[in-house]
Design a protein around this motif. Structure first.
Motif, short mmCIF file in Angstrom:
data_model
loop_
_atom_site.label_atom_id
_atom_site.label_comp_id
_atom_site.label_asym_id
_atom_site.label_seq_id
_atom_site.Cartn_x
_atom_site.Cartn_y
_atom_site.Cartn_z
N ASP A 31 -19.07 13.34 27.39
CA ASP A 31 -18.49 13.36 26.05
C ASP A 31 -19.27 12.40 25.16
O ASP A 31 -19.57 11.27 25.56
N GLN A 32 -19.58 12.85 23.95
CA GLN A 32 -20.29 12.00 23.00
C GLN A 32 -19.40 10.84 22.58
O GLN A 32 -18.18 10.96 22.52
N GLY A 33 -20.02 9.70 22.31
CA GLY A 33 -19.28 8.54 21.84
C GLY A 33 -19.83 7.24 22.39
O GLY A 33 -20.80 7.22 23.14
N GLU A 34 -19.19 6.15 21.98
CA GLU A 34 -19.56 4.80 22.42
C GLU A 34 -18.88 4.50 23.76
O GLU A 34 -17.69 4.75 23.92
N TYR A 35 -19.64 3.96 24.70
CA TYR A 35 -19.12 3.60 26.02
C TYR A 35 -19.22 2.09 26.18
O TYR A 35 -20.27 1.50 25.96
N ILE A 36 -18.11 1.45 26.54
CA ILE A 36 -18.05 0.01 26.77
C ILE A 36 -17.98 -0.21 28.28
O ILE A 36 -17.18 0.42 28.96
N CYS A 37 -18.82 -1.11 28.78
CA CYS A 37 -18.87 -1.38 30.22
C CYS A 37 -18.26 -2.74 30.53
O CYS A 37 -18.43 -3.71 29.79
N ALA A 38 -17.54 -2.81 31.66
CA ALA A 38 -16.84 -4.03 32.05
C ALA A 38 -16.73 -4.12 33.56
O ALA A 38 -16.81 -3.10 34.27
N LEU A 39 -16.55 -5.33 34.03
CA LEU A 39 -16.24 -5.59 35.44
C LEU A 39 -14.76 -5.94 35.54
O LEU A 39 -14.19 -6.49 34.60
N PHE A 56 -23.45 1.50 25.87
CA PHE A 56 -24.35 2.56 25.43
C PHE A 56 -23.56 3.61 24.68
O PHE A 56 -22.33 3.58 24.67
N ALA A 57 -24.27 4.53 24.05
CA ALA A 57 -23.62 5.64 23.34
C ALA A 57 -24.27 6.95 23.77
O ALA A 57 -25.50 7.03 23.88
N ILE A 58 -23.45 7.95 24.02
CA ILE A 58 -23.95 9.30 24.27
C ILE A 58 -24.04 9.94 22.89
O ILE A 58 -23.05 10.04 22.17
N THR A 59 -25.26 10.35 22.51
CA THR A 59 -25.51 10.77 21.13
C THR A 59 -25.61 12.27 20.94
O THR A 59 -25.58 12.74 19.82
N GLY A 60 -25.73 13.03 21.98
CA GLY A 60 -25.82 14.48 21.87
C GLY A 60 -26.73 15.04 22.93
O GLY A 60 -27.65 14.35 23.39
N GLY A 61 -26.47 16.26 23.32
CA GLY A 61 -27.26 16.85 24.40
C GLY A 61 -27.18 15.95 25.61
O GLY A 61 -26.13 15.51 26.01
N SER A 62 -28.30 15.64 26.19
CA SER A 62 -28.33 14.71 27.33
C SER A 62 -29.05 13.42 26.94
O SER A 62 -29.80 12.85 27.71
N SER A 63 -28.77 12.95 25.73
CA SER A 63 -29.42 11.75 25.20
C SER A 63 -28.41 10.61 25.06
O SER A 63 -27.23 10.82 24.86
N TYR A 64 -28.95 9.39 25.17
CA TYR A 64 -28.12 8.21 24.97
C TYR A 64 -28.90 7.17 24.17
O TYR A 64 -30.11 7.24 24.02
N ARG A 65 -28.16 6.20 23.66
CA ARG A 65 -28.73 5.08 22.93
C ARG A 65 -28.11 3.80 23.50
O ARG A 65 -26.90 3.72 23.69
N ALA A 66 -28.97 2.82 23.80
CA ALA A 66 -28.52 1.52 24.28
C ALA A 66 -29.11 0.44 23.38
O ALA A 66 -29.90 0.75 22.48
N ALA A 67 -28.76 -0.82 23.62
CA ALA A 67 -29.25 -1.92 22.78
C ALA A 67 -30.77 -2.01 22.80
O ALA A 67 -31.38 -2.36 21.80
N ARG A 68 -31.40 -1.64 23.92
CA ARG A 68 -32.86 -1.76 24.05
C ARG A 68 -33.59 -0.44 23.83
O ARG A 68 -34.75 -0.31 24.18
#
Length: 122
Positions: A31-39, A56-68
């Protein structure tokens, strides 16, 4: 001749069993959107400890965007593998809609969990 036929049959069956489609699930998308990771936390403090820099964020298709930077991922059945970009090599198991749990190098589920927090921010 009978031995040759048996060997040919065995080779054909081995090929079918090792085919990527037989070993993996259906290809799909997160699902597209912002993902928050935690322990997980503990009883004396917070229930979850967010991990800065792991979101990270799922931006569309099979692509993602992270801080780096950005990249791509592959989702086969419930297994998600980041294939390019800064998260390359990371693996997750989809637990449910919008929830992922990291798969450790030994193949067991790790402690890190990422959940979909909302739509992507532009």
């Amino acid at each position: 001749m009978k031995r040759l036929a048996e060997l040919a049959l065995a080779a054909a069956l081995a090929g079918l069993l090792s085919a990527p489609g037989a070993a993996q699930g259906r290809l799909s998308l997160l699902d597209q959107g912002e993902y928050i990771c935690a322990l997980p936390g503990d009883a004396t403090g917070s229930a979850w400890i967010e991990q800065s820099g792991r979101d990270f964020a799922i931006t569309g298709g099979s692509s993602y965007r992270a801080a780096r930077g950005g990249g791509t991922y592959l989702m086969e059945g419930k297994k998600v593998t980041f294939t390019r970009g800064p998260m390359r090599g990371m693996k997750f198991m989809r637990l449910g809609s919008g929830m992922l749990q990291e798969i450790a190098r030994d193949g067991k589920l790790g402690r890190l969990r990422c959940h979909r927090a909302g739509p992507t921010r532009d």
